[in-house]
Design a protein around this motif. Structure first.
Motif, PDB file in Angstrom:
ATOM      1  N   ARG A 160       0.763  -1.291   0.102  1.00  9.17           N
ATOM      2  CA  ARG A 160      -0.086  -0.029   0.206  1.00  9.17           C
ATOM      3  C   ARG A 160       0.844   1.360   0.013  1.00  9.17           C
ATOM      4  O   ARG A 160       0.377   2.182  -0.613  1.00  9.17           O
ATOM      5  CB  ARG A 160      -0.856  -0.043   1.179  1.00  9.17           C
ATOM      6  CG  ARG A 160      -2.032   1.184   1.214  1.00  9.17           C
ATOM      7  CD  ARG A 160      -2.873   1.167  -0.002  1.00  9.17           C
ATOM      8  NE  ARG A 160      -3.477  -0.090  -0.868  1.00  9.17           N
ATOM      9  CZ  ARG A 160      -3.542  -0.328  -1.811  1.00  9.17           C
ATOM     10  NH1 ARG A 160      -3.471   0.544  -2.622  1.00  9.17           N
ATOM     11  NH2 ARG A 160      -3.934  -1.489  -2.259  1.00  9.17           N
ATOM     12  N   ILE A 176       2.249   2.003  -3.378  1.00 10.86           N
ATOM     13  CA  ILE A 176       1.254   2.690  -4.227  1.00 10.86           C
ATOM     14  C   ILE A 176       1.049   4.122  -4.091  1.00 10.86           C
ATOM     15  O   ILE A 176       0.890   4.855  -4.984  1.00 10.86           O
ATOM     16  CB  ILE A 176      -0.293   2.002  -4.082  1.00 10.86           C
ATOM     17  CG1 ILE A 176      -0.106   0.354  -4.539  1.00 10.86           C
ATOM     18  CG2 ILE A 176      -1.238   2.716  -5.112  1.00 10.86           C
ATOM     19  CD1 ILE A 176       0.514   0.111  -5.745  1.00 10.86           C
ATOM     20  N   TYR A 195       0.298  -8.846  -9.048  1.00 13.48           N
ATOM     21  CA  TYR A 195      -0.551  -7.971  -8.109  1.00 13.48           C
ATOM     22  C   TYR A 195      -0.481  -6.397  -8.145  1.00 13.48           C
ATOM     23  O   TYR A 195      -1.138  -5.533  -8.520  1.00 13.48           O
ATOM     24  CB  TYR A 195      -0.767  -8.548  -6.980  1.00 13.48           C
ATOM     25  CG  TYR A 195      -1.600  -7.863  -5.995  1.00 13.48           C
ATOM     26  CD1 TYR A 195      -2.955  -8.144  -5.751  1.00 13.48           C
ATOM     27  CD2 TYR A 195      -1.265  -6.696  -4.977  1.00 13.48           C
ATOM     28  CE1 TYR A 195      -3.780  -7.389  -4.902  1.00 13.48           C
ATOM     29  CE2 TYR A 195      -1.864  -5.879  -4.274  1.00 13.48           C
ATOM     30  CZ  TYR A 195      -3.527  -6.265  -4.062  1.00 13.48           C
ATOM     31  OH  TYR A 195      -4.059  -5.445  -3.360  1.00 13.48           O
ATOM     32  N   GLU A 238      -2.396  -3.226  -9.589  1.00  7.34           N
ATOM     33  CA  GLU A 238      -2.606  -1.869  -8.570  1.00  7.34           C
ATOM     34  C   GLU A 238      -2.010  -0.562  -9.232  1.00  7.34           C
ATOM     35  O   GLU A 238      -2.660   0.307  -9.134  1.00  7.34           O
ATOM     36  CB  GLU A 238      -2.020  -2.174  -7.235  1.00  7.34           C
ATOM     37  CG  GLU A 238      -2.629  -3.212  -6.435  1.00  7.34           C
ATOM     38  CD  GLU A 238      -4.033  -3.033  -5.872  1.00  7.34           C
ATOM     39  OE1 GLU A 238      -4.228  -2.054  -5.361  1.00  7.34           O
ATOM     40  OE2 GLU A 238      -5.015  -3.677  -6.413  1.00  7.34           O
TER      41      GLU A 238
END
Length: 206
Positions: free
Chosen positions: A128, A131, A158, A162
């Motif tokens: 997270r 990102i 993945y 994202e």
């Protein structure tokens, strides 16, 4: 039932050393004996170094590296390219790339890979924050330097998804990965089938 060969303090030292990567019971006993026999030259300095590391070393809140300062020395380095982030699984991978000295980029340590069998999902990794770093608008390329394992590639896919989702917000970040194939100095006859297949697919103009 094994018998104790030394006092409880030395046995404890042997047990702790045996938990280190690459050190089995016999190697741990040899290492402990060397430390005990050279107390002033090795054991005392090692004990002080361990104490200092325990007190001062922490995890960088930006990239996940370990250092005595936060942000870490790499994140503080103004000579680094802010537009490129190299994503690795572990700090040891970061150190390996730094030893190679191939590029002066920023890093991001995931802290592992996704593994459903072990109950490790994306929320258990440092994804997270990666990102969010991409959302800053300063990042132009993310290099996925994860291991060529099933878990590593699952994690890479993945992360790619994202980052691709950021395009909806007008953020365009290129995702690349390390080349897979014949190592420098390698001989084809000694390589496994998977490596040879990857090398052929990733072939480049000579």
């Amino acid at each position: 039932m094994s018998k104790s060969i030394a006092g409880p303090e030395i046995e404890r030292l042997i047990q702790l050393l045996g938990k280190l990567p690459g050190l089995g019971p016999r190697s741990a006993r040899r290492a402990a004996l060397t430390l005990v026999k050279r107390k002033e030259a090795l054991l005392a300095p090692l004990a002080r170094a361990c104490t200092e590391v325990n007190e001062k070393v922490g995890v960088c809140t930006v990239c996940g590296n370990v250092d005595t300062v936060d942000p870490c020395s790499i994140c503080r380095d103004p000579r680094r390219d802010d537009s490129t982030i190299v994503v690795v699984e572990d700090v040891s991978d970061l150190w390996a790339l730094e030893r190679a000295g191939a590029m002066a980029a920023r890093y991001h340590v995931l802290g592992g890979v996704m593994s459903p069998l072990d109950g490790i999902g994306p929320d258990d990794l440092n994804i997270r924050s990666l990102i969010e770093r991409c959302r800053s608008g300063r990042v132009g390329e993310v290099i996925l330097a994860v291991n060529a394992t099933v878990e590593g590639q699952t994690t890479a896919h993945y992360i790619t998804g994202e980052i691709a989702g950021l395009k909806a917000d007008g953020i365009d970040v290129t995702v690349t990965r390390l080349a897979h194939g014949v190592p420098v100095g390698g001989e084809l006859d000694y390589l496994d089938d998977g490596t040879l297949a990857a090398a052929l697919k990733a072939r480049t103009r000579f």
